[in-house]
Design a protein around this motif. Sequence first.
Motif, PDB file in Angstrom:
ATOM      1  N   ASP A 112       0.837  -1.210   0.000  1.00 32.48           N
ATOM      2  CA  ASP A 112       0.000   0.000   0.000  1.00 32.48           C
ATOM      3  C   ASP A 112       0.869   1.257   0.000  1.00 32.48           C
ATOM      4  O   ASP A 112       0.566   2.234  -0.689  1.00 32.48           O
ATOM      5  CB  ASP A 112      -0.939   0.011   1.204  1.00 32.48           C
ATOM      6  N   LEU A 113       1.934   1.209   0.779  1.00 29.05           N
ATOM      7  CA  LEU A 113       2.852   2.344   0.840  1.00 29.05           C
ATOM      8  C   LEU A 113       3.487   2.592  -0.527  1.00 29.05           C
ATOM      9  O   LEU A 113       3.557   3.731  -0.995  1.00 29.05           O
ATOM     10  CB  LEU A 113       3.929   2.065   1.891  1.00 29.05           C
ATOM     11  N   ARG A 141      21.064   1.180   3.157  1.00 33.00           N
ATOM     12  CA  ARG A 141      21.909   1.068   1.961  1.00 33.00           C
ATOM     13  C   ARG A 141      22.175  -0.394   1.621  1.00 33.00           C
ATOM     14  O   ARG A 141      22.194  -0.772   0.458  1.00 33.00           O
ATOM     15  CB  ARG A 141      23.226   1.794   2.174  1.00 33.00           C
ATOM     16  N   GLU A 142      22.369  -1.203   2.658  1.00 35.37           N
ATOM     17  CA  GLU A 142      22.630  -2.627   2.439  1.00 35.37           C
ATOM     18  C   GLU A 142      21.426  -3.317   1.810  1.00 35.37           C
ATOM     19  O   GLU A 142      21.575  -4.150   0.907  1.00 35.37           O
ATOM     20  CB  GLU A 142      23.008  -3.314   3.761  1.00 35.37           C
ATOM     21  N   GLU A 143      20.231  -2.981   2.282  1.00 38.63           N
ATOM     22  CA  GLU A 143      19.017  -3.581   1.717  1.00 38.63           C
ATOM     23  C   GLU A 143      18.814  -3.131   0.272  1.00 38.63           C
ATOM     24  O   GLU A 143      18.438  -3.931  -0.588  1.00 38.63           O
ATOM     25  CB  GLU A 143      17.798  -3.205   2.567  1.00 38.63           C
ATOM     26  N   HIS A 144      19.068  -1.865   0.016  1.00 34.96           N
ATOM     27  CA  HIS A 144      18.948  -1.341  -1.345  1.00 34.96           C
ATOM     28  C   HIS A 144      19.920  -2.051  -2.273  1.00 34.96           C
ATOM     29  O   HIS A 144      19.565  -2.479  -3.378  1.00 34.96           O
ATOM     30  CB  HIS A 144      19.221   0.165  -1.328  1.00 34.96           C
ATOM     31  N   SER A 145      21.158  -2.224  -1.803  1.00 34.84           N
ATOM     32  CA  SER A 145      22.177  -2.916  -2.585  1.00 34.84           C
ATOM     33  C   SER A 145      21.792  -4.376  -2.813  1.00 34.84           C
ATOM     34  O   SER A 145      21.968  -4.910  -3.924  1.00 34.84           O
ATOM     35  CB  SER A 145      23.517  -2.827  -1.866  1.00 34.84           C
ATOM     36  N   ALA A 146      21.254  -5.025  -1.786  1.00 34.20           N
ATOM     37  CA  ALA A 146      20.849  -6.428  -1.908  1.00 34.20           C
ATOM     38  C   ALA A 146      19.735  -6.593  -2.934  1.00 34.20           C
ATOM     39  O   ALA A 146      19.756  -7.530  -3.743  1.00 34.20           O
ATOM     40  CB  ALA A 146      20.404  -6.966  -0.553  1.00 34.20           C
ATOM     41  N   ILE A 147      18.777  -5.686  -2.940  1.00 36.89           N
ATOM     42  CA  ILE A 147      17.676  -5.757  -3.915  1.00 36.89           C
ATOM     43  C   ILE A 147      18.214  -5.558  -5.325  1.00 36.89           C
ATOM     44  O   ILE A 147      17.865  -6.298  -6.250  1.00 36.89           O
ATOM     45  CB  ILE A 147      16.579  -4.729  -3.580  1.00 36.89           C
ATOM     46  N   LEU A 202      14.023   6.113   2.155  1.00 35.28           N
ATOM     47  CA  LEU A 202      13.622   6.308   3.545  1.00 35.28           C
ATOM     48  C   LEU A 202      13.356   4.991   4.273  1.00 35.28           C
ATOM     49  O   LEU A 202      13.588   4.887   5.478  1.00 35.28           O
ATOM     50  CB  LEU A 202      12.368   7.185   3.610  1.00 35.28           C
ATOM     51  N   MET A 203      12.885   3.989   3.561  1.00 36.69           N
ATOM     52  CA  MET A 203      12.466   2.741   4.195  1.00 36.69           C
ATOM     53  C   MET A 203      13.553   1.666   4.231  1.00 36.69           C
ATOM     54  O   MET A 203      13.491   0.771   5.061  1.00 36.69           O
ATOM     55  CB  MET A 203      11.227   2.174   3.485  1.00 36.69           C
ATOM     56  N   LEU A 204      14.513   1.731   3.325  1.00 40.46           N
ATOM     57  CA  LEU A 204      15.528   0.679   3.226  1.00 40.46           C
ATOM     58  C   LEU A 204      16.904   1.213   3.586  1.00 40.46           C
ATOM     59  O   LEU A 204      17.241   2.353   3.258  1.00 40.46           O
ATOM     60  CB  LEU A 204      15.571   0.116   1.799  1.00 40.46           C
TER      61      LEU A 204
END
Length: 90
Positions: free
Chosen positions: A4-5, A25-31, A21-23
């Motif tokens: 929804d967000l 840097r590591e999560e962004h890189s992993a995706i 804002l939600m992730l």
Amino acid sequence: MFIDLIQSATNRGDLQRLFKLMLTREEHSAINGRVAIAKALIEGKESQREIATRLGVSIATVTRGSNNLKSMNDGERDFLMQAIQAVNNE
């Protein structure tokens, strides 16, 4: 709730800001890494070892991506392939 967000973002800039804002840097890189692995596996031009070397990830990470693709049904795999091809054409 997260879907929804995401749907509340009205343009690419809002979506980028939301992910920032939600992730972490590591999560962004992993995706981004997962997308690159899926793209390379779908294209089928490189071995898993070559993909791992080029992307700087472990062979186990690429193998997990490969196993994930194998576990998809035809509709899911086709959807992912079309989405990746659409990004390639931008």
